[in-house]
Design a protein around this motif. Structure first.
Motif, mmCIF file in Angstrom:
data_model
loop_
_atom_site.group_PDB
_atom_site.id
_atom_site.type_symbol
_atom_site.label_atom_id
_atom_site.label_comp_id
_atom_site.label_asym_id
_atom_site.label_seq_id
_atom_site.Cartn_x
_atom_site.Cartn_y
_atom_site.Cartn_z
ATOM 1 N N ALA A 151 -8.937 3.083 13.149
ATOM 2 C CA ALA A 151 -8.694 3.479 11.915
ATOM 3 C C ALA A 151 -7.688 4.788 12.226
ATOM 4 O O ALA A 151 -6.454 4.701 11.349
ATOM 5 C CB ALA A 151 -9.582 3.971 10.842
ATOM 6 N N GLU A 154 -3.527 4.467 11.209
ATOM 7 C CA GLU A 154 -2.921 5.420 10.190
ATOM 8 C C GLU A 154 -1.691 5.886 11.068
ATOM 9 O O GLU A 154 -0.643 6.077 10.304
ATOM 10 C CB GLU A 154 -3.911 6.308 9.622
ATOM 11 N N THR A 157 1.049 3.503 11.005
ATOM 12 C CA THR A 157 1.790 3.127 9.314
ATOM 13 C C THR A 157 2.651 4.078 9.241
ATOM 14 O O THR A 157 3.614 3.919 8.840
ATOM 15 C CB THR A 157 0.378 3.389 8.734
ATOM 16 N N ASP A 194 -1.724 -0.869 8.319
ATOM 17 C CA ASP A 194 -2.285 -0.248 6.894
ATOM 18 C C ASP A 194 -3.543 -1.332 6.530
ATOM 19 O O ASP A 194 -4.738 -0.655 6.299
ATOM 20 C CB ASP A 194 -1.620 -0.246 5.685
ATOM 21 N N GLU A 195 -3.194 -2.664 6.758
ATOM 22 C CA GLU A 195 -4.460 -3.530 6.688
ATOM 23 C C GLU A 195 -5.853 -3.184 7.525
ATOM 24 O O GLU A 195 -6.786 -2.971 7.198
ATOM 25 C CB GLU A 195 -4.171 -4.885 6.668
ATOM 26 N N ALA A 248 -6.256 -0.257 9.270
ATOM 27 C CA ALA A 248 -6.963 0.895 8.821
ATOM 28 C C ALA A 248 -8.084 0.850 7.660
ATOM 29 O O ALA A 248 -8.982 1.420 7.446
ATOM 30 C CB ALA A 248 -5.849 2.092 8.352
ATOM 31 N N ARG A 249 -7.681 -0.075 6.669
ATOM 32 C CA ARG A 249 -8.483 -0.459 5.573
ATOM 33 C C ARG A 249 -9.689 -1.044 5.815
ATOM 34 O O ARG A 249 -10.867 -0.594 5.185
ATOM 35 C CB ARG A 249 -7.856 -0.918 4.352
ATOM 36 N N VAL A 250 -9.572 -1.773 6.755
ATOM 37 C CA VAL A 250 -10.620 -3.016 7.119
ATOM 38 C C VAL A 250 -11.940 -1.808 7.872
ATOM 39 O O VAL A 250 -13.107 -1.815 7.865
ATOM 40 C CB VAL A 250 -10.145 -3.805 8.034
ATOM 41 N N PRO A 286 -12.273 2.014 5.118
ATOM 42 C CA PRO A 286 -11.857 1.982 3.806
ATOM 43 C C PRO A 286 -11.644 3.244 3.088
ATOM 44 O O PRO A 286 -10.707 3.406 2.047
ATOM 45 C CB PRO A 286 -12.801 1.383 2.870
ATOM 46 N N GLY A 344 -10.539 6.124 4.539
ATOM 47 C CA GLY A 344 -9.932 6.900 5.660
ATOM 48 C C GLY A 344 -10.537 7.281 6.794
ATOM 49 O O GLY A 344 -11.571 7.447 6.907
#
Length: 282
Positions: A124, A128, A131, A263-264, A266-268, A271, A273
């Motif tokens: 993650a 980030e 990103t 970004d996807e 990182a969110r997976v 969620p 952060g």
């Protein structure tokens, strides 16, 4: 850290050298201290690159790009920002914030694969960082375990600049230096096609597999074998399971458009952060 050898300079620019952190095909990295007492990592390119005007031009551009990463809203958190540089020096150098901690390569070699919670925080944070890099219109192009440092307050993606600055210079051809790590380069990099941020996502997927299993998804005993496997064979995901396996497989898709965005990713993985996972004890 190794002590300085005879013939190595005691200072570079305004920095006093304390010891050598490492060396490679691009140059050497030193632990150094500023007059004000700040500890930094100073990267000095090999002298033969300094005579290549094309390299100098690339190095200048990449230093400026790295400075932009360091001043981005999310750049400093998961990267080591550029603090100083002199592309015009007799031997060009760049100073970055020093990150106290082993590389992912060293950590896995010394202690084995990382637990899943640590892999999620690692992935993650790196996602980030990418990103932020991609939002500036940049591509890292050399995401690999040795360019990931593990500090107490989270992962750091390093080595913006020098590797990319050497890409395509005359010195590369004359010295045989290879840019990037074959087992972590995307198929499009290997084939010389256009490079987008999706190439970094492929490399990130390979790093996630390495952190989770202790092995590269494209093992091999020669650069040629590794390059062939990346382009033509499916990755070996080992004992990687569940959501991490699915995510790594998506990142390692041969077709760039089939990969998720950073970004996807990182969110997976986180969620809420990456910072939350790191703060919980990664």
């Amino acid at each position: 850290m190794q002590p300085l050898e005879a013939g190595e300079p005691p200072t570079i620019g305004p920095y006093r050298l304390l010891g050598r952190l490492g060396s490679g095909g691009m140059g050497r990295v030193y632990l150094a201290r500023s007059a004000g007492g700040r500890t930094v990592a100073v990267k000095v390119v090999h002298p033969h690159f300094a005579t290549d005007e094309e390299f100098r031009a690339r190095f200048r551009r990449e230093v400026e790009a790295a400075r932009r990463v360091g001043t981005g809203p999310d750049g400093p958190r998961w990267s080591a920002p550029v603090l100083d540089a002199d592309p015009e020096a007799a031997v060009p150098w760049v100073a970055t914030a020093y990150v106290a901690g082993p590389s992912l390569t060293q950590a896995v070699a010394g202690h084995g694969r990382l637990p899943e919670d640590s892999v999620r925080a690692l992935g993650a944070g790196l996602a980030e960082a990418l990103t932020a890099v991609h939002a500036l219109g940049l591509v890292h192009r050399d995401v690999k375990p040795s360019n990931v440092l593990l500090s107490l307050d989270g992962p750091r993606l390093i080595d913006f600049g020098i590797a990319r600055a050497t890409d395509g210079t005359a010195s590369l051809t004359s010295t045989g230096v290879s840019v990037g790590s074959p087992g972590y380069m995307s198929p499009e990099q290997i084939l010389g096609k256009g490079i987008t941020g999706a190439a970094d996502v492929f490399s990130l997927g390979a790093v996630l597999v390495y952190a989770s299993t202790g092995e590269s998804p494209f093992p091999g005993d020669s650069s040629a074998a590794l390059l062939y496997k990346v382009v033509h064979e499916e990755p070996e995901l080992g004992a990687l399971g569940g959501g991490l396996r699915d995510l790594a497989a998506r990142c390692l898709a041969k077709e760039p458009s089939a990969r998720p965005t950073p970004d996807e990713v990182a969110r997976v993985l986180a969620p809420g952060g990456a910072a939350g996972l790191v703060a919980a004890g990664w």
